[in-house]
Design a protein around this motif. Structure first.
Motif, PDB file in Angstrom:
ATOM      1  N   VAL A   1       0.969  -1.254  -0.330  1.00 18.41           N
ATOM      2  CA  VAL A   1       0.052  -0.019  -0.066  1.00 18.41           C
ATOM      3  C   VAL A   1       0.858   1.262   0.168  1.00 18.41           C
ATOM      4  O   VAL A   1       0.607   2.183  -0.561  1.00 18.41           O
ATOM      5  CB  VAL A   1      -0.995   0.125   1.209  1.00 18.41           C
ATOM      6  CG1 VAL A   1      -1.437   1.242   1.272  1.00 18.41           C
ATOM      7  CG2 VAL A   1      -1.977  -1.084   1.082  1.00 18.41           C
ATOM      8  N   ALA A   2       1.976   1.115   0.868  1.00 16.01           N
ATOM      9  CA  ALA A   2       2.879   2.440   0.806  1.00 16.01           C
ATOM     10  C   ALA A   2       3.463   2.735  -0.410  1.00 16.01           C
ATOM     11  O   ALA A   2       3.567   3.798  -1.062  1.00 16.01           O
ATOM     12  CB  ALA A   2       3.819   2.130   1.991  1.00 16.01           C
ATOM     13  N   GLU A   3       3.815   1.786  -1.239  1.00 19.66           N
ATOM     14  CA  GLU A   3       4.294   1.863  -2.701  1.00 19.66           C
ATOM     15  C   GLU A   3       3.180   2.672  -3.518  1.00 19.66           C
ATOM     16  O   GLU A   3       3.629   3.588  -4.454  1.00 19.66           O
ATOM     17  CB  GLU A   3       4.772   0.687  -3.185  1.00 19.66           C
ATOM     18  CG  GLU A   3       5.997  -0.088  -2.804  1.00 19.66           C
ATOM     19  CD  GLU A   3       6.522  -1.335  -3.075  1.00 19.66           C
ATOM     20  OE1 GLU A   3       7.536  -1.258  -4.104  1.00 19.66           O
ATOM     21  OE2 GLU A   3       5.742  -2.026  -2.976  1.00 19.66           O
TER      22      GLU A   3
ATOM     23  N   PRO B   1      -3.948   6.680   1.840  1.00 18.34           N
ATOM     24  CA  PRO B   1      -3.772   5.407   1.834  1.00 18.34           C
ATOM     25  C   PRO B   1      -5.192   4.521   2.243  1.00 18.34           C
ATOM     26  O   PRO B   1      -5.115   3.224   1.494  1.00 18.34           O
ATOM     27  CB  PRO B   1      -3.076   5.161   3.512  1.00 18.34           C
ATOM     28  CG  PRO B   1      -2.228   6.215   3.594  1.00 18.34           C
ATOM     29  CD  PRO B   1      -3.081   7.496   2.911  1.00 18.34           C
ATOM     30  N   ASN B   2      -6.017   5.038   2.925  1.00 14.67           N
ATOM     31  CA  ASN B   2      -7.347   4.510   2.911  1.00 14.67           C
ATOM     32  C   ASN B   2      -7.952   4.570   1.573  1.00 14.67           C
ATOM     33  O   ASN B   2      -8.683   3.434   1.144  1.00 14.67           O
ATOM     34  CB  ASN B   2      -8.437   5.330   3.747  1.00 14.67           C
ATOM     35  CG  ASN B   2      -7.774   5.147   5.328  1.00 14.67           C
ATOM     36  OD1 ASN B   2      -7.294   4.059   5.601  1.00 14.67           O
ATOM     37  ND2 ASN B   2      -8.332   6.092   6.164  1.00 14.67           N
TER      38      ASN B   2
ATOM     39  N   GLU C   1      -8.940   0.869  -0.388  1.00 15.25           N
ATOM     40  CA  GLU C   1     -10.651   0.855  -0.795  1.00 15.25           C
ATOM     41  C   GLU C   1     -10.657   0.467  -2.341  1.00 15.25           C
ATOM     42  O   GLU C   1     -11.358  -0.322  -2.886  1.00 15.25           O
ATOM     43  CB  GLU C   1     -11.467   2.007  -0.920  1.00 15.25           C
ATOM     44  CG  GLU C   1     -11.762   2.446   0.915  1.00 15.25           C
ATOM     45  CD  GLU C   1     -12.475   3.911   0.950  1.00 15.25           C
ATOM     46  OE1 GLU C   1     -12.634   4.533  -0.084  1.00 15.25           O
ATOM     47  OE2 GLU C   1     -12.656   4.106   1.917  1.00 15.25           O
ATOM     48  N   HIS C   2      -9.551   1.081  -3.107  1.00 13.52           N
ATOM     49  CA  HIS C   2      -9.496   0.821  -4.631  1.00 13.52           C
ATOM     50  C   HIS C   2      -8.937  -0.502  -4.704  1.00 13.52           C
ATOM     51  O   HIS C   2      -9.550  -1.354  -5.660  1.00 13.52           O
ATOM     52  CB  HIS C   2      -8.737   1.873  -5.280  1.00 13.52           C
ATOM     53  CG  HIS C   2      -9.338   3.356  -5.449  1.00 13.52           C
ATOM     54  ND1 HIS C   2     -10.717   3.214  -5.785  1.00 13.52           N
ATOM     55  CD2 HIS C   2      -8.586   4.330  -5.506  1.00 13.52           C
ATOM     56  CE1 HIS C   2     -10.770   4.490  -6.000  1.00 13.52           C
ATOM     57  NE2 HIS C   2      -9.728   5.287  -5.785  1.00 13.52           N
ATOM     58  N   LEU C   3      -8.146  -1.199  -3.955  1.00 14.57           N
ATOM     59  CA  LEU C   3      -7.623  -2.445  -3.978  1.00 14.57           C
ATOM     60  C   LEU C   3      -8.623  -3.342  -3.740  1.00 14.57           C
ATOM     61  O   LEU C   3      -8.734  -4.510  -4.418  1.00 14.57           O
ATOM     62  CB  LEU C   3      -6.483  -2.483  -3.010  1.00 14.57           C
ATOM     63  CG  LEU C   3      -5.128  -1.939  -3.533  1.00 14.57           C
ATOM     64  CD1 LEU C   3      -4.189  -1.987  -2.497  1.00 14.57           C
ATOM     65  CD2 LEU C   3      -4.424  -2.733  -4.592  1.00 14.57           C
TER      66      LEU C   3
END
Length: 212
Positions: free
Chosen positions: A37-39, A48-49, A53-55
Motif C-alpha cells: 500500500v505504501a508503494e 492510504p485509505n 478501498e480501490h484495491l
C-alpha cells in the motif's frame, strides 16, 4: 461474427476499471507484482485509505490478489498486492466468473439458432468469459471467431480518458489476457491493432496451434 449477446445482471460500466484511479493502481501492479500500500500511495499520491478501498474493489472484481509477506525477521508482515494473471497469480473470483460465463454461453448455444462454432469448446469458453468481462467494463465487443479478433469500437473510454490512452490500453490488454488464462484454453492475446483514431480498437487473439 458474434456480438456479446449475454447479460450478467450488472449495469455496463460497473466494473472496477471504470474509475481511473483504480486503473492507475492496476497498471502499477501489472507492471510489478507484490506491491505494498505504501508503494502505491507514493506512486499515486492518493490517501492510504483510498488506495485500500480501490484495491479491495479490484480484488472483488477478480483483477488483483493479495498475499501476506513471509518475513524472516521481526516485524509485522506486510500485505502484498499483485495483478491477476490466471497463471501465477490466480483469483477465485475470476475463475468463478469464467465458469459462470461458460455455463451461460453453453445454454445460449443450445437454444439460439446459428452457424456451427468455429472454435473448440475450451476456446469458446474463453470467449464467453472475455465477452462478459468486457461488457461489464462498458464495452460492446464484437468477436470474429474466424479471424480471432475482438472489436471494441467505439472504445468506451476513448473520449472521457483520452489523455490516459496508453495506460488504459495496457491495462485492458492485461485484463483480457488474465481472463483468457483464468478460463483455460488455447487462446491468448496477441496484441492490439494500431489506429490513428483512438475510438477504434481491435484486439488480435492467437490460438495455440498458430504459435511457432
Amino acid at each position: 461474427m458474434n456480438n456479446s449477446g449475454m447479460t450478467t445482471g450488472r449495469p455496463a460500466g460497473y466494473s472496477a476499471i471504470s474509475n481511473y484511479s483504480r486503473v492507475e493502481i492496476l497498471h502499477l501492479v501489472q507492471e510489478r507484482s507484490d506491491r505494498t500500500v505504501a508503494e502505491l500511495v507514493s506512486a499515486t499520491d492518493l490517501h492510504p485509505n483510498t488506495v485500500r478501498e480501490h484495491l479491495q474493489r479490484l480484488i472483488d472484481d477478480g483483477y488483483v490478489v493479495s498475499a501476506t509477506e513471509h518475513r524472516t525477521t521481526r516485524g509485522r508482515p506486510r500485505v502484498l498486492y499483485s495483478a491477476t494473471d490466471g497463471v501465477t497469480a490466480c483469483s477465485p473470483v475470476q475463475h468463478r466468473k469464467a465458469r459462470a460465463a461458460a455455463q451461460r454461453g453453453d445454454v445460449m448455444r443450445r437454444v439460439l439458432p446459428g452457424d456451427a462454432p468455429k472454435l473448440d469448446t475450451a476456446a469458446l469458453h474463453q470467449i464467453d468469459a472475455l465477452v462478459e468481462d468486457l461488457v461489464d467494463a462498458g464495452f460492446d465487443p464484437l468477436v470474429d471467431e474466424s479471424e480471432l479478433t475482438v472489436e471494441l469500437t467505439p472504445c468506451a473510454h476513448a473520449s472521457s480518458q483520452a489523455e490516459h490512452r496508453e495506460v488504459l490500453c495496457s491495462v485492458h490488454l492485461g485484463i483480457m489476457q488474465s481472463v483468457l488464462s483464468s478460463a483455460g484454453g488455447p487462446l491468448s492475446v496477441d496484441g492490439m491493432r494500431s489506429s490513428c483514431d483512438p475510438r477504434e480498437c481491435i484486439v488480435q487473439l492467437l490460438h495455440a496451434s498458430q504459435r511457432p
